[in-house]
Write a protein that holds these residues in place. Structure first.
Motif, mmCIF file in Angstrom:
data_model
loop_
_atom_site.group_PDB
_atom_site.id
_atom_site.type_symbol
_atom_site.label_atom_id
_atom_site.label_comp_id
_atom_site.label_asym_id
_atom_site.label_seq_id
_atom_site.Cartn_x
_atom_site.Cartn_y
_atom_site.Cartn_z
ATOM 1 N N LEU A 44 0.828 -1.200 0.048
ATOM 2 C CA LEU A 44 0.052 -0.056 0.015
ATOM 3 C C LEU A 44 0.841 1.330 0.066
ATOM 4 C CD1 LEU A 44 -2.849 -1.134 2.441
ATOM 5 C CD2 LEU A 44 -3.164 -0.659 0.053
ATOM 6 N N VAL A 45 1.870 1.312 0.828
ATOM 7 C CA VAL A 45 3.019 2.383 0.881
ATOM 8 C C VAL A 45 3.586 2.568 -0.742
ATOM 9 C CG1 VAL A 45 5.127 3.461 1.846
ATOM 10 C CG2 VAL A 45 3.157 2.351 3.362
ATOM 11 N N THR A 46 3.861 1.327 -1.393
ATOM 12 C CA THR A 46 4.427 1.430 -2.724
ATOM 13 C C THR A 46 3.668 2.171 -3.456
ATOM 14 O OG1 THR A 46 5.914 -0.460 -2.042
ATOM 15 C CG2 THR A 46 5.406 0.266 -4.473
ATOM 16 N N LEU A 47 2.282 1.678 -3.385
ATOM 17 C CA LEU A 47 1.326 2.145 -4.259
ATOM 18 C C LEU A 47 0.925 3.753 -3.819
ATOM 19 C CD1 LEU A 47 -1.679 -0.564 -3.961
ATOM 20 C CD2 LEU A 47 -0.207 0.164 -6.136
ATOM 21 N N LEU A 95 -0.726 7.355 4.254
ATOM 22 C CA LEU A 95 0.394 6.165 3.792
ATOM 23 C C LEU A 95 1.809 6.961 3.826
ATOM 24 C CD1 LEU A 95 -1.794 3.989 1.343
ATOM 25 C CD2 LEU A 95 -0.839 3.225 3.663
ATOM 26 N N LEU A 96 1.596 8.099 3.157
ATOM 27 C CA LEU A 96 3.009 8.813 2.962
ATOM 28 C C LEU A 96 3.574 9.298 4.168
ATOM 29 C CD1 LEU A 96 2.411 10.857 -0.599
ATOM 30 C CD2 LEU A 96 3.504 8.544 -0.049
ATOM 31 N N ASP A 97 2.646 9.989 5.054
ATOM 32 C CA ASP A 97 3.029 10.291 6.322
ATOM 33 C C ASP A 97 3.538 9.164 7.237
ATOM 34 O OD1 ASP A 97 1.937 13.016 5.799
ATOM 35 O OD2 ASP A 97 0.086 12.574 7.090
ATOM 36 N N ARG A 108 13.730 4.420 0.219
ATOM 37 C CA ARG A 108 12.473 4.173 -0.422
ATOM 38 C C ARG A 108 11.998 5.188 -1.193
ATOM 39 N NH1 ARG A 108 7.616 0.867 2.431
ATOM 40 N NH2 ARG A 108 6.687 0.386 0.513
ATOM 41 N N ILE A 109 12.145 6.476 -0.609
ATOM 42 C CA ILE A 109 11.575 7.669 -1.348
ATOM 43 C C ILE A 109 12.262 7.909 -2.593
ATOM 44 C CG2 ILE A 109 11.452 10.287 -0.805
ATOM 45 C CD1 ILE A 109 10.814 9.529 2.026
ATOM 46 N N ARG A 110 13.590 7.977 -2.197
ATOM 47 C CA ARG A 110 14.558 8.132 -3.506
ATOM 48 C C ARG A 110 14.382 7.228 -4.782
ATOM 49 N NH1 ARG A 110 18.249 11.940 -2.259
ATOM 50 N NH2 ARG A 110 18.204 12.476 0.102
ATOM 51 N N GLN A 111 13.982 5.978 -4.350
ATOM 52 C CA GLN A 111 13.926 4.917 -5.304
ATOM 53 C C GLN A 111 12.369 5.166 -5.989
ATOM 54 O OE1 GLN A 111 13.947 1.232 -3.045
ATOM 55 N NE2 GLN A 111 16.023 1.286 -3.027
ATOM 56 N N ALA A 112 11.436 5.738 -5.249
ATOM 57 C CA ALA A 112 10.007 6.119 -5.876
ATOM 58 C C ALA A 112 10.346 7.337 -6.879
ATOM 59 C CB ALA A 112 9.469 6.273 -4.772
ATOM 60 N N ILE A 113 10.854 8.118 -6.354
ATOM 61 C CA ILE A 113 11.556 9.408 -7.188
ATOM 62 C C ILE A 113 11.869 8.906 -8.429
ATOM 63 C CG2 ILE A 113 12.639 11.640 -7.554
ATOM 64 C CD1 ILE A 113 12.450 12.000 -4.509
ATOM 65 N N ALA A 121 6.323 9.761 -14.832
ATOM 66 C CA ALA A 121 5.068 10.185 -13.964
ATOM 67 C C ALA A 121 5.897 11.512 -13.276
ATOM 68 C CB ALA A 121 4.909 9.036 -12.873
ATOM 69 N N TRP A 122 5.780 12.553 -14.181
ATOM 70 C CA TRP A 122 6.555 13.691 -13.758
ATOM 71 C C TRP A 122 6.186 14.491 -12.487
ATOM 72 C CZ3 TRP A 122 10.714 12.457 -16.424
ATOM 73 C CH2 TRP A 122 10.624 12.195 -17.736
ATOM 74 N N ASP A 123 4.855 14.530 -12.557
ATOM 75 C CA ASP A 123 4.152 15.262 -11.467
ATOM 76 C C ASP A 123 4.495 14.521 -10.032
ATOM 77 O OD1 ASP A 123 2.871 17.279 -13.058
ATOM 78 O OD2 ASP A 123 1.277 15.702 -13.301
ATOM 79 N N ARG A 124 4.244 13.221 -10.050
ATOM 80 C CA ARG A 124 4.490 12.521 -8.811
ATOM 81 C C ARG A 124 5.811 12.690 -8.312
ATOM 82 N NH1 ARG A 124 1.326 8.993 -6.503
ATOM 83 N NH2 ARG A 124 -0.288 10.652 -7.055
ATOM 84 N N ALA A 125 6.793 12.618 -9.286
ATOM 85 C CA ALA A 125 8.185 12.618 -8.866
ATOM 86 C C ALA A 125 8.442 14.201 -8.350
ATOM 87 C CB ALA A 125 9.195 12.341 -10.241
ATOM 88 N N LEU A 126 8.031 14.868 -8.925
ATOM 89 C CA LEU A 126 8.489 16.349 -8.597
ATOM 90 C C LEU A 126 7.539 16.603 -6.846
ATOM 91 C CD1 LEU A 126 8.092 18.729 -11.759
ATOM 92 C CD2 LEU A 126 10.004 17.619 -10.785
ATOM 93 N N GLU A 127 6.422 16.050 -6.900
ATOM 94 C CA GLU A 127 5.653 16.106 -5.799
ATOM 95 C C GLU A 127 6.312 15.671 -4.621
ATOM 96 O OE1 GLU A 127 1.851 14.031 -3.541
ATOM 97 O OE2 GLU A 127 1.909 14.047 -5.660
ATOM 98 N N LEU A 128 6.908 14.377 -4.962
ATOM 99 C CA LEU A 128 7.792 13.480 -3.533
ATOM 100 C C LEU A 128 8.827 14.481 -3.479
ATOM 101 C CD1 LEU A 128 7.401 9.925 -5.026
ATOM 102 C CD2 LEU A 128 6.187 11.035 -3.161
#
Length: 171
Positions: A44-47, A95-97, A108-113, A121-128
């Motif tokens: 779920l966190v990964t999603l 989940l993000l909190d 994990r955050i850096r891998q997700a970016i 998925a530019w928006d999500r990368a910039l958001e993270l």
């Protein structure tokens, strides 16, 4: 409607008497999350970190477990299916909190970016980057996202990101 849906999915017997909306949301999200098996909690966190949770993207990420993960997450009320799967925004925030309390959250955050940049998925990368203040990722993200965003006329996205970065005291 979102709170009613969360409450129904939580099957909670009692609610706090003096709950404020944010506290009530957190309570319901905790209830739902605690019902999930530990492995599903990780998924779920990964999603929540993924910019795209379409069937194809989830299959690419989770392989043969994708259908089971989607089904279990839907049964618990974390994702809904209208035309495509979508993670409930309030649950995504929860989940993000929660991710910040994990030992390996920075990796994990850096891998997700990086993963979001890989699938454009530019928006999500910039958001993270902004949310988790991973300012050392700004340059590489802009190198990859700048041209595609400009070509698609998404200058407002770049301008908003640049404005947010400019206000960061450590940048």
């Amino acid at each position: 409607p979102a709170v009613i849906g969360l409450a129904a999915a939580a099957n909670a017997r009692s609610m706090p008497d003096n709950a404020l909306p944010e506290a009530l949301h957190r309570y319901l999200a905790e209830e739902l999350f605690s019902q999930a098996p530990e492995q599903l909690q990780e998924h779920l966190v990964t999603l929540a970190l993924m910019g795209d949770i379409s069937d194809r993207a989830v299959r690419r990420r989770f392989g043969g477990d994708a259908d089971r993960i989607q089904r279990e997450a839907e049964e618990l009320g974390f994702i809904a299916r209208d035309q495509r799967f979508e993670l409930h925004p309030l649950l995504r925030e929860f989940l993000l909190d929660r991710l910040l309390h994990e030992v390996n959250s920075d990796d994990r955050i850096r891998q997700a970016i990086a993963g979001n940049l890989d699938v454009e998925a530019w928006d999500r990368a910039l958001e993270l980057i902004l949310r988790f203040k991973t300012l050392d990722c700004v340059e590489s993200a802009l190198q990859r996202a700048y041209k595609p965003l400009v070509r698609s006329g998404r200058l407002a996205t770049l301008a908003a990101f640049a404005q947010s970065i400019a206000t960061e005291p450590t940048f």
